[in-house]
Design an enzyme around this catalytic site. Structure first.
Site, PDB file in Angstrom:
ATOM      1  N   PRO A  66      39.430  97.135  37.934  1.00 16.02           N
ATOM      2  CA  PRO A  66      38.654  97.342  36.707  1.00 16.02           C
ATOM      3  C   PRO A  66      38.980  98.689  36.053  1.00 16.02           C
ATOM      4  O   PRO A  66      39.770  99.468  36.574  1.00 16.02           O
ATOM      5  CB  PRO A  66      37.225  97.335  37.235  1.00 16.02           C
ATOM      6  CG  PRO A  66      37.350  98.021  38.559  1.00 16.02           C
ATOM      7  CD  PRO A  66      38.711  97.661  39.116  1.00 16.02           C
ATOM      8  N   TRP A  67      38.276  98.981  34.941  1.00 17.01           N
ATOM      9  CA  TRP A  67      38.607 100.171  34.154  1.00 17.01           C
ATOM     10  C   TRP A  67      37.705 101.363  34.450  1.00 17.01           C
ATOM     11  O   TRP A  67      37.898 102.435  33.898  1.00 17.01           O
ATOM     12  CB  TRP A  67      38.527  99.864  32.653  1.00 17.01           C
ATOM     13  CG  TRP A  67      37.324  99.077  32.225  1.00 17.01           C
ATOM     14  CD1 TRP A  67      37.307  97.763  31.864  1.00 17.01           C
ATOM     15  CD2 TRP A  67      35.959  99.526  32.112  1.00 17.01           C
ATOM     16  NE1 TRP A  67      36.030  97.363  31.545  1.00 17.01           N
ATOM     17  CE2 TRP A  67      35.182  98.425  31.682  1.00 17.01           C
ATOM     18  CE3 TRP A  67      35.316 100.745  32.326  1.00 17.01           C
ATOM     19  CZ2 TRP A  67      33.802  98.505  31.469  1.00 17.01           C
ATOM     20  CZ3 TRP A  67      33.944 100.824  32.131  1.00 17.01           C
ATOM     21  CH2 TRP A  67      33.207  99.722  31.700  1.00 17.01           C
ATOM     22  N   LYS A  80      47.463  94.752  39.425  1.00 14.61           N
ATOM     23  CA  LYS A  80      47.281  94.660  37.981  1.00 14.61           C
ATOM     24  C   LYS A  80      46.045  95.476  37.592  1.00 14.61           C
ATOM     25  O   LYS A  80      44.915  95.067  37.852  1.00 14.61           O
ATOM     26  CB  LYS A  80      47.095  93.209  37.530  1.00 14.61           C
ATOM     27  CG  LYS A  80      47.227  93.098  36.013  1.00 14.61           C
ATOM     28  CD  LYS A  80      46.493  91.935  35.416  1.00 14.61           C
ATOM     29  CE  LYS A  80      45.039  92.170  35.177  1.00 14.61           C
ATOM     30  NZ  LYS A  80      44.699  93.253  34.230  1.00 14.61           N
ATOM     31  N   PRO A  81      46.247  96.640  36.984  1.00 13.95           N
ATOM     32  CA  PRO A  81      45.081  97.415  36.522  1.00 13.95           C
ATOM     33  C   PRO A  81      44.471  96.760  35.287  1.00 13.95           C
ATOM     34  O   PRO A  81      45.049  95.839  34.709  1.00 13.95           O
ATOM     35  CB  PRO A  81      45.691  98.776  36.173  1.00 13.95           C
ATOM     36  CG  PRO A  81      47.137  98.526  35.923  1.00 13.95           C
ATOM     37  CD  PRO A  81      47.534  97.304  36.700  1.00 13.95           C
ATOM     38  N   GLU A 128      43.437  96.206  31.458  1.00 15.10           N
ATOM     39  CA  GLU A 128      44.194  96.413  30.211  1.00 15.10           C
ATOM     40  C   GLU A 128      43.844  97.751  29.566  1.00 15.10           C
ATOM     41  O   GLU A 128      44.705  98.440  29.014  1.00 15.10           O
ATOM     42  CB  GLU A 128      43.873  95.313  29.175  1.00 15.10           C
ATOM     43  CG  GLU A 128      44.286  93.930  29.552  1.00 15.10           C
ATOM     44  CD  GLU A 128      43.182  93.178  30.305  1.00 15.10           C
ATOM     45  OE1 GLU A 128      42.502  93.780  31.171  1.00 15.10           O
ATOM     46  OE2 GLU A 128      43.024  91.983  30.044  1.00 15.10           O
ATOM     47  N   SER A 143      33.928  92.290  37.451  1.00 17.71           N
ATOM     48  CA  SER A 143      32.615  91.702  37.205  1.00 17.71           C
ATOM     49  C   SER A 143      32.412  90.425  38.021  1.00 17.71           C
ATOM     50  O   SER A 143      33.377  89.765  38.415  1.00 17.71           O
ATOM     51  CB  SER A 143      32.486  91.386  35.716  1.00 17.71           C
ATOM     52  OG  SER A 143      33.497  90.469  35.355  1.00 17.71           O
ATOM     53  N   GLU A 168      35.000  92.688  45.211  1.00 14.06           N
ATOM     54  CA  GLU A 168      34.071  93.812  44.986  1.00 14.06           C
ATOM     55  C   GLU A 168      33.533  93.635  43.577  1.00 14.06           C
ATOM     56  O   GLU A 168      34.243  93.913  42.607  1.00 14.06           O
ATOM     57  CB  GLU A 168      34.811  95.153  45.089  1.00 14.06           C
ATOM     58  CG  GLU A 168      35.389  95.458  46.446  1.00 14.06           C
ATOM     59  CD  GLU A 168      34.363  95.955  47.446  1.00 14.06           C
ATOM     60  OE1 GLU A 168      33.166  96.018  47.099  1.00 14.06           O
ATOM     61  OE2 GLU A 168      34.762  96.246  48.575  1.00 14.06           O
ATOM     62  N   CYS A 177      29.530 100.862  39.507  1.00 20.80           N
ATOM     63  CA  CYS A 177      28.919  99.660  40.076  1.00 20.80           C
ATOM     64  C   CYS A 177      27.770  99.990  41.020  1.00 20.80           C
ATOM     65  O   CYS A 177      26.946  99.136  41.312  1.00 20.80           O
ATOM     66  CB  CYS A 177      29.983  98.828  40.785  1.00 20.80           C
ATOM     67  SG  CYS A 177      30.980  99.810  41.903  1.00 20.80           S
ATOM     68  N   GLU A 236      23.667  93.430  34.919  1.00 21.41           N
ATOM     69  CA  GLU A 236      24.410  94.686  34.932  1.00 21.41           C
ATOM     70  C   GLU A 236      24.664  95.143  33.488  1.00 21.41           C
ATOM     71  O   GLU A 236      25.249  94.407  32.700  1.00 21.41           O
ATOM     72  CB  GLU A 236      25.743  94.453  35.648  1.00 21.41           C
ATOM     73  CG  GLU A 236      26.476  95.727  35.928  1.00 21.41           C
ATOM     74  CD  GLU A 236      27.714  95.500  36.774  1.00 21.41           C
ATOM     75  OE1 GLU A 236      28.423  94.505  36.546  1.00 21.41           O
ATOM     76  OE2 GLU A 236      27.987  96.323  37.661  1.00 21.41           O
TER      77      GLU A 236
END
Ligand code: NAD
Length: 496
Positions: free
Chosen positions: A150-151, A175-176, A178, A229, A250, A284, A384
């Site tokens: 995630p970012w 893959k991070p 975008e 997510s 996660e 998170c 969330e």
């Protein structure tokens, strides 16, 4: 590094074959930081092939050799620490004091931890359980791991994915997100600089639905590790099930913060504000729902309100800034939507609840926000938000406090505040979450596991426990009788 483009495949920079690009935006200003080429399915194929080719030699290296490379990596990252902090701040809007003091040193510590942990992988000791065979357990790498990140903590999430995987002898394709690929690309380059062989760590900067799904579906990938997510996590399981991959998830969180009436009020107030606003609430494990026992409720709300008003919003590159923008204008809209809907359904916004104007208007800023009088079953309490919003609710009995803490689908993290050891221990036992802090909220440590209960996912990041995800165990059974006809053959050969 030779080559152009943002894909790191087999030790080279390559241009993504999707034909598309994505502009990484500085959320503090809206300006373009860098235009990044996006990976297509052909790049996923190439990266998985490179990883599959590199893995046997890397997995066959001695633990000491792998540990030496990881130790060098920690050194390379330390040499570039300030550059990492600046790039991370540019692509996320995190205050520079957070990237300098938390994201980057935390990541380096995690690399160092795995350098040591690589030498401590073991199966269980041998024994003769039936008297005729020696059994032993080998702990082996999975092979090629596909990871999707995630970012919110781009470098840390990349490190949490890459390090346990490669320490255990796997090769990885990461893959991070975008929005924030830049520090993951730097990490892949630095793995090469540290002498980790080409193909062991590959990074693809691609879109979730394109490169992400291709990675999940690829038959050459044996395990998928996903942080993101809960809705996308469900999709990850669905796609990965088609090729029966191991899945590590996660996912989201909605951490409760339970304050009993004997708690140190001032400590709880400070803990709530810091725990809710860290990383602009895009954490998170952030404190999102504070349940406060009735005798302390009014003073707690007043204390949080007063302290929240002192938090300095501003330019993330300014060392005095406490809270930067959210990661994007889309995230700003999402957060504002939650608060606006809560307001119209009867909740009261005590502090914040606005997009700031003036000098901050161009950025994706949102004020630190305190909400009270929300219903337990309302979306602002249940879902969330991922923004700088704390909801405070009262409770009466200890039973009720713990019941409310457990009353969401999530179970990533929680905290309980009390000076009474019995109450604290009860809360730590009965709150359903992968981490329960007592009299603090947020600190994590490389030696300890991080991961969820319930809809927050399964499997652990960090710590020796992460090797349960990134390795598989094999039973080896060696006959020690040397007999041609074994006793159990009676079931086949009868009395002959
Ligand atoms: P996200 O789920 O939108 O995206 C995460 C990643 O999944 C991105 O790289 C994205 O490109 C990719 N993706 C999206 N759709 C995909 C698809 N169909 N197939 C494959 N990949 C796909 O999450 P986000 O908005 O980047 O991050 C925020 C979320 O991450 C929050 O829910 C937060 O709680 C969670 N998170 C959890 C932890 C944890 O340790 N449990 C840590 C950090 C963040």
């Amino acid at each position: 590094m030779p080559g152009a483009g943002h894909q790191i495949i087999d030790g080279e920079r390559r241009v993504g074959t999707s034909g598309q690009t994505h502009d990484v935006i500085d959320p503090a200003t809206g300006s373009v930081v860098e235009s990044v080429d996006l990976a297509g399915a052909a790049d996923v194929d190439a990266a998985v092939s490179a990883a599959a080719a590199a893995q046997p030699a890397w997995g066959g290296a001695t633990p000491g050799e792998r540990a030496a490379a990881l130790t060098r990596l920690a050194g390379v990252l330390a040499d570039r620490a300030e550059e990492y902090a600046q790039v991370e701040t540019s692509q996320t809007g995190k205050p520079i004091k957070l990237t300098r003091e938390f994201d980057v040193p935390g990541s380096i510590d995690n690399v160092s931890f795995y350098a040591g942990a690589a030498r401590n992988l073991e199966g269980r000791a041998a024994a003769e359980y039936d008297g005729t065979h020696t059994s032993m357990v080998r702990r082996e790498a999975m092979g090629v791991v596909g990871s999707i990140a995630p970012w919110n903590y781009p470098l840390q999430m990349a490190v949490w994915k890459v390090l346990p995987a490669i320490a255990a002898g796997n090769a990885i394709v990461l893959k991070p997100a975008e929005l924030t690929p830049l520090t993951s690309v730097m990490l892949a380059e630095d793995c090469l600089a540290a002498g980790i062989p080409a193909g062991v760590v590959n990074v693809l900067t691609g879109a979730g639905r394109v490169a992400g799904e291709a990675l999940l579906a690829h038959p050459g990938v044996r395990m998928v590790s996903f942080t993101g997510s809960t809705p996308v996590g469900k999709r990850v399981m669905e796609v990965a099930s088609q090729t029966v991959k191991r899945v590590h998830l996660e996912l989201g969180g909605k951490a409760p913060f339970v304050v009993f009436d004997d708690a140190d009020l001032e400590a709880a107030v400070h803990g709530a504000v810091a725990g809710a606003l860290i990383n602009t609430g895009q954490d998170c494990t952030a404190a999102t729902r504070a349940y406060v026992q009735r005798p302390l409720y009014d003073a707690f709300v007043q204390g949080v309100a007063d302290l929240m008003r002192t938090v300095r919003l501003g330019d993330p590159r300014d060392e005095s800034t406490d809270q930067g923008p959210l990661v994007s204008h889309a995230q700003q809209g999402r957060v504002a939507g939650f608060v606006d809907r809560a307001r119209t359904s009867g909740a009261k916004v005590v502090v914040g609840g606005q997009v700031p104007g003036g000098a901050l208007a161009a950025g994706a800023y949102y004020e630190p926000t305190l909400v009270i009088d929300a219903a337990q079953d309302s979306e602002i309490v249940q879902d969330e938000i991922f923004g700088p919003v704390l909801v405070v609710l009262p409770f009466d009995s200890d039973d009720e406090g713990i019941r409310l803490a457990n009353d969401t689908p999530f179970g990533l993290a929680a905290s309980a505040w009390s000076r009474d050891v019995v109450r604290s221990m009860r809360a730590s036992r009965e709150i359903q979450a992968g981490c329960v802090w007592i009299n603090d909220h947020i600190p994590i440590i490389s030696e300890m596991p991080h991961g969820g209960y319930k809809s927050s996912g399964f499997g652990k990041d960090m710590s020796q426990y992460s090797f349960d995800e990134y390795t598989q165990v094999k039973h080896v059974s060696v006959d020690i009788t040397g007999e041609v006809r074994k006793d159990w053959h009676r079931t086949i050969f009868g009395d002959r």
